[in-house]
Design a protein around this motif. Structure first.
Motif, mmCIF file in Angstrom:
data_model
loop_
_atom_site.group_PDB
_atom_site.id
_atom_site.type_symbol
_atom_site.label_atom_id
_atom_site.label_comp_id
_atom_site.label_asym_id
_atom_site.label_seq_id
_atom_site.Cartn_x
_atom_site.Cartn_y
_atom_site.Cartn_z
ATOM 1 N N GLU A 1 -4.035 0.330 -2.256
ATOM 2 C CA GLU A 1 -3.438 -0.954 -2.588
ATOM 3 C C GLU A 1 -2.696 -0.906 -3.913
ATOM 4 O O GLU A 1 -3.073 -0.172 -4.823
ATOM 5 N N ARG A 2 -1.649 -1.708 -4.031
ATOM 6 C CA ARG A 2 -0.833 -1.765 -5.248
ATOM 7 C C ARG A 2 -1.687 -2.060 -6.474
ATOM 8 O O ARG A 2 -1.492 -1.464 -7.535
ATOM 9 N N ARG B 1 0.665 5.358 0.963
ATOM 10 C CA ARG B 1 -0.153 6.300 1.722
ATOM 11 C C ARG B 1 -0.215 7.621 0.966
ATOM 12 O O ARG B 1 0.794 8.177 0.565
ATOM 13 N N HIS C 1 0.838 -1.203 0.000
ATOM 14 C CA HIS C 1 0.000 0.000 0.000
ATOM 15 C C HIS C 1 0.869 1.248 0.000
ATOM 16 O O HIS C 1 1.899 1.274 0.651
ATOM 17 N N LEU D 1 -4.747 4.794 2.521
ATOM 18 C CA LEU D 1 -3.838 3.752 2.068
ATOM 19 C C LEU D 1 -4.406 3.175 0.783
ATOM 20 O O LEU D 1 -5.575 2.784 0.737
#
Length: 83
Positions: free
Chosen positions: A63-64, A54, A52, A61
């Motif tokens: 996610e990839r 920020r 993740h 956050l």
């Protein structure tokens, strides 16, 4: 959630999107991110490999899998063979 597009070479994006520990010198890989500062710190609370980023502006956050990195293809470009 819609996918977020980041410019990998854009200083504004580098300042805005950070590793979970707050560092901005992260690098993308195919499935995760890696933070050079976390790796050098040897701090067990901050894993240098994470999934993740920020958003420093919102605190969110991300996610990839929800991030598209413009310019990432250039980093991974394969050397073309000449026949």
């Amino acid at each position: 959630m819609s996918r977020r597009r980041l410019q990998i070479d854009d200083e504004a994006d580098r300042w805005r999107f950070r590793c979970p520990a707050g560092h901005r010198n992260w690098e993308a890989t195919n499935n995760h991110f890696f933070c050079q500062s976390c790796a050098r710190s040897h701090d067990s609370e901050h894993d240098p490999v994470f999934e993740h980023l920020r958003d420093a502006k919102t605190g969110e956050l991300i996610e990839r899998e929800d991030i598209v990195l413009d310019g990432y293809e250039d980093v991974l470009r394969h050397v073309r063979r000449s026949d």
